[in-house]
Design a protein around this motif. Structure first.
Motif, PDB file in Angstrom:
ATOM      1  N   HIS A  47       0.861  -1.184   0.000  1.00 58.38           N
ATOM      2  CA  HIS A  47       0.000   0.000   0.000  1.00 58.38           C
ATOM      3  C   HIS A  47       0.897   1.234   0.000  1.00 58.38           C
ATOM      4  O   HIS A  47       1.254   1.761   1.058  1.00 58.38           O
ATOM      5  CB  HIS A  47      -0.920   0.005   1.220  1.00 58.38           C
ATOM      6  CG  HIS A  47      -1.920   1.125   1.218  1.00 58.38           C
ATOM      7  ND1 HIS A  47      -2.979   1.182   0.343  1.00 58.38           N
ATOM      8  CD2 HIS A  47      -1.996   2.246   1.971  1.00 58.38           C
ATOM      9  CE1 HIS A  47      -3.675   2.294   0.571  1.00 58.38           C
ATOM     10  NE2 HIS A  47      -3.093   2.959   1.551  1.00 58.38           N
ATOM     11  N   ILE A  48       1.270   1.697  -1.173  1.00 51.85           N
ATOM     12  CA  ILE A  48       2.202   2.814  -1.276  1.00 51.85           C
ATOM     13  C   ILE A  48       1.569   4.100  -0.764  1.00 51.85           C
ATOM     14  O   ILE A  48       0.435   4.425  -1.110  1.00 51.85           O
ATOM     15  CB  ILE A  48       2.700   2.968  -2.736  1.00 51.85           C
ATOM     16  CG1 ILE A  48       3.760   4.080  -2.817  1.00 51.85           C
ATOM     17  CG2 ILE A  48       1.548   3.242  -3.698  1.00 51.85           C
ATOM     18  CD1 ILE A  48       4.450   4.152  -4.164  1.00 51.85           C
ATOM     19  N   GLN A  49       2.290   4.822   0.113  1.00 53.69           N
ATOM     20  CA  GLN A  49       1.732   6.076   0.651  1.00 53.69           C
ATOM     21  C   GLN A  49       2.113   7.271  -0.199  1.00 53.69           C
ATOM     22  O   GLN A  49       1.454   8.314  -0.140  1.00 53.69           O
ATOM     23  CB  GLN A  49       2.181   6.307   2.090  1.00 53.69           C
ATOM     24  CG  GLN A  49       3.662   6.536   2.308  1.00 53.69           C
ATOM     25  CD  GLN A  49       3.956   7.062   3.708  1.00 53.69           C
ATOM     26  OE1 GLN A  49       3.760   8.228   4.010  1.00 53.69           O
ATOM     27  NE2 GLN A  49       4.431   6.177   4.569  1.00 53.69           N
ATOM     28  N   GLY A  50       3.182   7.163  -1.004  1.00 56.09           N
ATOM     29  CA  GLY A  50       3.544   8.291  -1.842  1.00 56.09           C
ATOM     30  C   GLY A  50       4.945   8.179  -2.403  1.00 56.09           C
ATOM     31  O   GLY A  50       5.694   7.247  -2.095  1.00 56.09           O
ATOM     32  N   PHE A  51       5.296   9.159  -3.249  1.00 57.34           N
ATOM     33  CA  PHE A  51       6.632   9.260  -3.830  1.00 57.34           C
ATOM     34  C   PHE A  51       7.366  10.426  -3.183  1.00 57.34           C
ATOM     35  O   PHE A  51       6.825  11.529  -3.059  1.00 57.34           O
ATOM     36  CB  PHE A  51       6.557   9.500  -5.342  1.00 57.34           C
ATOM     37  CG  PHE A  51       5.929   8.377  -6.113  1.00 57.34           C
ATOM     38  CD1 PHE A  51       6.597   7.186  -6.313  1.00 57.34           C
ATOM     39  CD2 PHE A  51       4.643   8.516  -6.636  1.00 57.34           C
ATOM     40  CE1 PHE A  51       6.005   6.148  -7.027  1.00 57.34           C
ATOM     41  CE2 PHE A  51       4.052   7.492  -7.357  1.00 57.34           C
ATOM     42  CZ  PHE A  51       4.733   6.304  -7.550  1.00 57.34           C
ATOM     43  N   GLN A  52       8.583  10.170  -2.771  1.00 53.31           N
ATOM     44  CA  GLN A  52       9.488  11.233  -2.322  1.00 53.31           C
ATOM     45  C   GLN A  52      10.423  11.519  -3.497  1.00 53.31           C
ATOM     46  O   GLN A  52      11.262  10.698  -3.847  1.00 53.31           O
ATOM     47  CB  GLN A  52      10.285  10.790  -1.089  1.00 53.31           C
ATOM     48  CG  GLN A  52      11.306  11.814  -0.616  1.00 53.31           C
ATOM     49  CD  GLN A  52      12.019  11.374   0.642  1.00 53.31           C
ATOM     50  OE1 GLN A  52      11.641  11.755   1.753  1.00 53.31           O
ATOM     51  NE2 GLN A  52      13.051  10.557   0.510  1.00 53.31           N
ATOM     52  N   PHE A  53      10.248  12.676  -4.124  1.00 53.28           N
ATOM     53  CA  PHE A  53      10.910  12.985  -5.391  1.00 53.28           C
ATOM     54  C   PHE A  53      11.905  14.121  -5.161  1.00 53.28           C
ATOM     55  O   PHE A  53      11.531  15.208  -4.713  1.00 53.28           O
ATOM     56  CB  PHE A  53       9.852  13.420  -6.423  1.00 53.28           C
ATOM     57  CG  PHE A  53      10.256  13.236  -7.851  1.00 53.28           C
ATOM     58  CD1 PHE A  53      11.269  13.989  -8.407  1.00 53.28           C
ATOM     59  CD2 PHE A  53       9.616  12.308  -8.661  1.00 53.28           C
ATOM     60  CE1 PHE A  53      11.643  13.815  -9.733  1.00 53.28           C
ATOM     61  CE2 PHE A  53       9.971  12.125  -9.982  1.00 53.28           C
ATOM     62  CZ  PHE A  53      10.991  12.894 -10.524  1.00 53.28           C
ATOM     63  N   ILE A  54      13.184  13.879  -5.468  1.00 56.79           N
ATOM     64  CA  ILE A  54      14.232  14.892  -5.324  1.00 56.79           C
ATOM     65  C   ILE A  54      14.822  15.145  -6.705  1.00 56.79           C
ATOM     66  O   ILE A  54      15.309  14.218  -7.357  1.00 56.79           O
ATOM     67  CB  ILE A  54      15.343  14.424  -4.361  1.00 56.79           C
ATOM     68  CG1 ILE A  54      14.753  13.948  -3.032  1.00 56.79           C
ATOM     69  CG2 ILE A  54      16.350  15.542  -4.117  1.00 56.79           C
ATOM     70  CD1 ILE A  54      15.772  13.313  -2.090  1.00 56.79           C
ATOM     71  N   VAL A  55      14.754  16.391  -7.168  1.00 60.69           N
ATOM     72  CA  VAL A  55      15.223  16.698  -8.512  1.00 60.69           C
ATOM     73  C   VAL A  55      16.158  17.893  -8.482  1.00 60.69           C
ATOM     74  O   VAL A  55      15.922  18.881  -7.785  1.00 60.69           O
ATOM     75  CB  VAL A  55      14.044  16.964  -9.486  1.00 60.69           C
ATOM     76  CG1 VAL A  55      13.143  18.065  -8.973  1.00 60.69           C
ATOM     77  CG2 VAL A  55      14.559  17.333 -10.876  1.00 60.69           C
ATOM     78  N   ASP A  56      17.262  17.787  -9.212  1.00 61.78           N
ATOM     79  CA  ASP A  56      18.166  18.907  -9.454  1.00 61.78           C
ATOM     80  C   ASP A  56      17.534  19.733 -10.569  1.00 61.78           C
ATOM     81  O   ASP A  56      17.582  19.374 -11.737  1.00 61.78           O
ATOM     82  CB  ASP A  56      19.540  18.369  -9.868  1.00 61.78           C
ATOM     83  CG  ASP A  56      20.550  19.474 -10.111  1.00 61.78           C
ATOM     84  OD1 ASP A  56      20.150  20.637 -10.216  1.00 61.78           O
ATOM     85  OD2 ASP A  56      21.752  19.167 -10.223  1.00 61.78           O
ATOM     86  N   ASP A  57      16.927  20.871 -10.207  1.00 58.81           N
ATOM     87  CA  ASP A  57      16.145  21.627 -11.181  1.00 58.81           C
ATOM     88  C   ASP A  57      16.925  22.773 -11.823  1.00 58.81           C
ATOM     89  O   ASP A  57      16.351  23.632 -12.484  1.00 58.81           O
ATOM     90  CB  ASP A  57      14.858  22.164 -10.543  1.00 58.81           C
ATOM     91  CG  ASP A  57      15.108  23.352  -9.625  1.00 58.81           C
ATOM     92  OD1 ASP A  57      16.225  23.446  -9.083  1.00 58.81           O
ATOM     93  OD2 ASP A  57      14.204  24.183  -9.455  1.00 58.81           O
ATOM     94  N   ALA A  58      18.256  22.805 -11.647  1.00 60.94           N
ATOM     95  CA  ALA A  58      19.049  23.918 -12.168  1.00 60.94           C
ATOM     96  C   ALA A  58      19.341  23.797 -13.662  1.00 60.94           C
ATOM     97  O   ALA A  58      19.751  24.757 -14.287  1.00 60.94           O
ATOM     98  CB  ALA A  58      20.364  24.035 -11.396  1.00 60.94           C
ATOM     99  N   GLY A  59      19.150  22.604 -14.250  1.00 65.18           N
ATOM    100  CA  GLY A  59      19.461  22.409 -15.662  1.00 65.18           C
ATOM    101  C   GLY A  59      18.494  21.459 -16.326  1.00 65.18           C
ATOM    102  O   GLY A  59      17.305  21.404 -15.993  1.00 65.18           O
ATOM    103  N   GLY A  60      19.011  20.672 -17.272  1.00 62.04           N
ATOM    104  CA  GLY A  60      18.173  19.815 -18.090  1.00 62.04           C
ATOM    105  C   GLY A  60      17.429  18.728 -17.346  1.00 62.04           C
ATOM    106  O   GLY A  60      16.421  18.221 -17.842  1.00 62.04           O
ATOM    107  N   PHE A  61      17.901  18.376 -16.155  1.00 53.33           N
ATOM    108  CA  PHE A  61      17.233  17.288 -15.439  1.00 53.33           C
ATOM    109  C   PHE A  61      15.831  17.683 -14.965  1.00 53.33           C
ATOM    110  O   PHE A  61      15.024  16.817 -14.647  1.00 53.33           O
ATOM    111  CB  PHE A  61      18.084  16.812 -14.272  1.00 53.33           C
ATOM    112  CG  PHE A  61      19.176  15.864 -14.687  1.00 53.33           C
ATOM    113  CD1 PHE A  61      18.869  14.594 -15.140  1.00 53.33           C
ATOM    114  CD2 PHE A  61      20.497  16.255 -14.670  1.00 53.33           C
ATOM    115  CE1 PHE A  61      19.859  13.714 -15.548  1.00 53.33           C
ATOM    116  CE2 PHE A  61      21.499  15.391 -15.078  1.00 53.33           C
ATOM    117  CZ  PHE A  61      21.180  14.125 -15.520  1.00 53.33           C
ATOM    118  N   SER A  62      15.537  18.987 -14.910  1.00 55.67           N
ATOM    119  CA  SER A  62      14.161  19.380 -14.578  1.00 55.67           C
ATOM    120  C   SER A  62      13.214  18.966 -15.688  1.00 55.67           C
ATOM    121  O   SER A  62      12.063  18.582 -15.429  1.00 55.67           O
ATOM    122  CB  SER A  62      14.083  20.887 -14.349  1.00 55.67           C
ATOM    123  OG  SER A  62      14.371  21.599 -15.536  1.00 55.67           O
TER     124      SER A  62
END
Length: 577
Positions: free
Chosen positions: A219-234
């Motif tokens: 029973h998944i409660q959620g996603f913890q998402f960490i993103v480097d948003d300074a460049g193309g990875f966003s």
């Protein structure tokens, strides 16, 4: 059980994640260590929420993070993308002859493990071999010398996030984006990342990695998402998030948009400045459209911020900066995995268990529907008396979110706070009731008080693993105690690391408040000024990133609604209004 799947996208995000998982690994080790403090042996956290149990083909049980990590090919350093537990390796090349001409093979030399990774490998090899103690009893002394060498090697030689990771990963975890034919420096805008995800079967390969971990969850409660948003990875992250929203529409996403200090270096030309401002506006708007709560992290100069009062950060080192942001994320994740309060002992030292969806509802669902939160941290948190630092625990909470207003009254502010490992008078572990009474009294004595505040308390302080950077000042004791004056001279300040500081009490807070308005307004104004107004200089650039006029208007509408939710003034209404 309510599992969490963690996703890390981009270089700095994986630096943050590497520290985060080192904290978890340290907690697991201390829980089984008979010599560790009781607060670690009885931390009352359900680690299965973040970890999965598996088994190798040889029948060996494994315990690995429920994690998908995305980065450039080559960004893993000396670590294999297949991990070390399952002995998987790439498929052998086909021997079918499709080319009759001459063939030359170029094989790159594998990167050598640094001293720290070599020591981990040797420990794994010697697990089944009893340790021999020398006749003169110098075994421990030699081990301390070795630890000092390991800490020193990391302090001067970290290049990749895997250089200081002490965690085993599942073969489905580490995904490398290959075939881009560009340097990391060129992968610097939203449009490039968006195209990279869509190229070939790359997007489906990443989706399959995620499905592997999600389908194992009860029973998944959620996603913890960490993103480097300074460049193309966003751009990569946004395309990935859109797929997640389609496939798991009822699973909430808590998103941390992180960036390192070096990404804030002043652009060399006006054209570069415009490109960066437009990237920040577009990236933030698109990322926020596919999550329930977004938390921007990354101060332009962490070293000189008030968040570093007791720290000595070298801004040019991602190894340093990422450790601070990871500490805050770790603290805020504790309520998601607190065990149910079944005994009096547990309830005496732990309180406030909530899941990801509940935190989101608290912060977003209270009237104004603001989905952008500020993360504050006190690292370390002072004792409840505050005598050592001269400030209350609340006074030591400082923002890790950039571009926030320092002062201002917000009668509709909402917050969720976590305090763990708190010390009472005399350096003793504080009980839940002591923490609650202290926080309540602190709010009574302040001029501004949030409309709603949720408090979570956990017994275990932040454990400081061996590969943690030497960023503590001399005012911090072995267990995070604060001294009134440093032991070293002002002209020659010293720093402490994991050999001198073993744990620290922490406080962290997510808050929904009008203090985030400068951050939001800057992005809205830059989009209008450089992207959507008649004759704007960045129109062609945005078109080259694949955005139509209608899409840009939608992005502007989204940013405008965020501002209006907190500051309903006519000048911030949308152009169409």
């Amino acid at each position: 059980m309510k599992e969490i799947v963690t996703i890390q996208v981009g270089g700095f995000a994986n630096f943050v994640g590497s520290h985060f998982w080192n904290f978890q690994d340290e907690l697991l080790g201390l829980a089984g260590d008979p010599h560790s403090y009781p607060s670690f042996k009885n931390h009352s956290l359900d680690m299965d929420i973040l970890y999965r149990t598996g088994e190798t083909q040889q029948g060996i049980l494994t315990y690995t993070p429920r994690l998908v990590s995305i980065n450039f090919a080559g960004a893993l350093g000396s670590t294999s993308s297949y991990g070390t537990l399952y002995n998987n390796s790439p498929c052998a090349p086909s021997h079918v002859a499709t080319w009759t001409g001459n063939v030359s093979t170029h094989v790159a030399e594998p990167r050598k493990k640094n001293l720290f990774l070599q020591s981990l490998y040797e420990e794994e090899q010697q697990k089944s071999t009893p340790l021999s103690v020398t006749e003169n009893g110098n075994n421990n002394y030699e081990r301390n010398i070795q630890d000092k060498d390991l800490v020193d090697c990391l302090e001067t030689g970290v290049k990749y996030w895997t250089d200081f990771s002490k965690v085993h990963y599942h073969p489905q975890t580490l995904y490398e984006i290959s075939g881009l034919w560009m340097d990391v420096e060129e992968f610097d805008n939203y449009g490039i990342g968006k195209d990279a995800f869509a190229e070939g079967s790359r997007g489906e390969e990443i989706n399959e990695r995620l499905r592997f971990f999600v389908e194992e969850c009860d029973h998944i409660q959620g996603f913890q998402f960490i993103v480097d948003d300074a460049g193309g990875f966003s751009g990569v992250a946004t395309e990935f998030l859109e797929n997640i929203a389609d496939e798991y529409p009822n699973t909430p996403v808590l998103l941390y948009a992180v960036r390192g200090t070096m990404s804030e270096i002043k652009p060399r030309s006006r054209k570069q400045k415009i490109a960066r401002n437009l990237h920040d506006s577009v990236s933030f708007s698109r990322l926020s459209s596919f999550c329930k709560l977004i938390v921007p992290l990354g101060l332009p100069f962490l070293s000189t911020s008030r968040a570093s009062t007791y720290l000595r950060i070298e801004d040019e080192k991602p190894y340093h900066c990422s450790a601070v942001y990871a500490s805050g994320i770790h603290s805020m994740s504790l309520p998601f995995r607190m065990e149910q309060q079944g005994s009096a002992v547990v309830s005496q030292y732990m309180s406030g268990a909530v899941d990801i969806n509940t935190i989101i509802q608290m912060l977003v669902g209270q009237g104004r529907q603001n989905m952008v939160a500020i993360l504050d941290a006190a690292m370390p948190a002072p004792s409840l008396t505050g005598k050592e630092s001269g400030q209350s625990l609340l006074g030591n909470l400082q923002p890790l979110t950039p571009e926030v207003a320092e002062y201002g009254e917000d009668l509709q502010a909402v917050e969720c706070m976590t305090i763990h490992g708190a010390l009472s008078s005399g350096g003793h572990q504080a009980t839940v009731s002591e923490v609650k009474e202290t926080i309540h009294a602190a709010y009574i004595n302040t001029t501004t008080m949030p409309m709603f505040s949720h408090l979570s308390v956990a017994p275990s302080p932040l454990p400081i693993p061996l590969p943690f950077p030497k960023i503590f000042t001399d005012t911090i004791g072995q267990h995070g105690e604060l001294f009134k004056s440093p032991k070293s001279s002002v002209s020659h300040p010293s720093t402490k690391g994991s050999l001198e500081v073993h744990s620290i009490p922490m406080a962290a807070r997510l808050r929904s408040t009008t203090a985030i308005l400068p951050f939001l307004k800057n992005r809205l104004e830059n989009l209008r000024k450089f992207g959507t107004e008649r004759g704007a200089t960045g129109t062609e650039l945005l078109r080259s990133w694949g955005f139509s006029r209608d899409e840009l208007e939608d992005i502007g509408e989204s940013l405008s609604r965020m501002v209006l939710a907190l500051d309903p003034l006519p000048e911030y209404t949308s152009d169409s209004d």
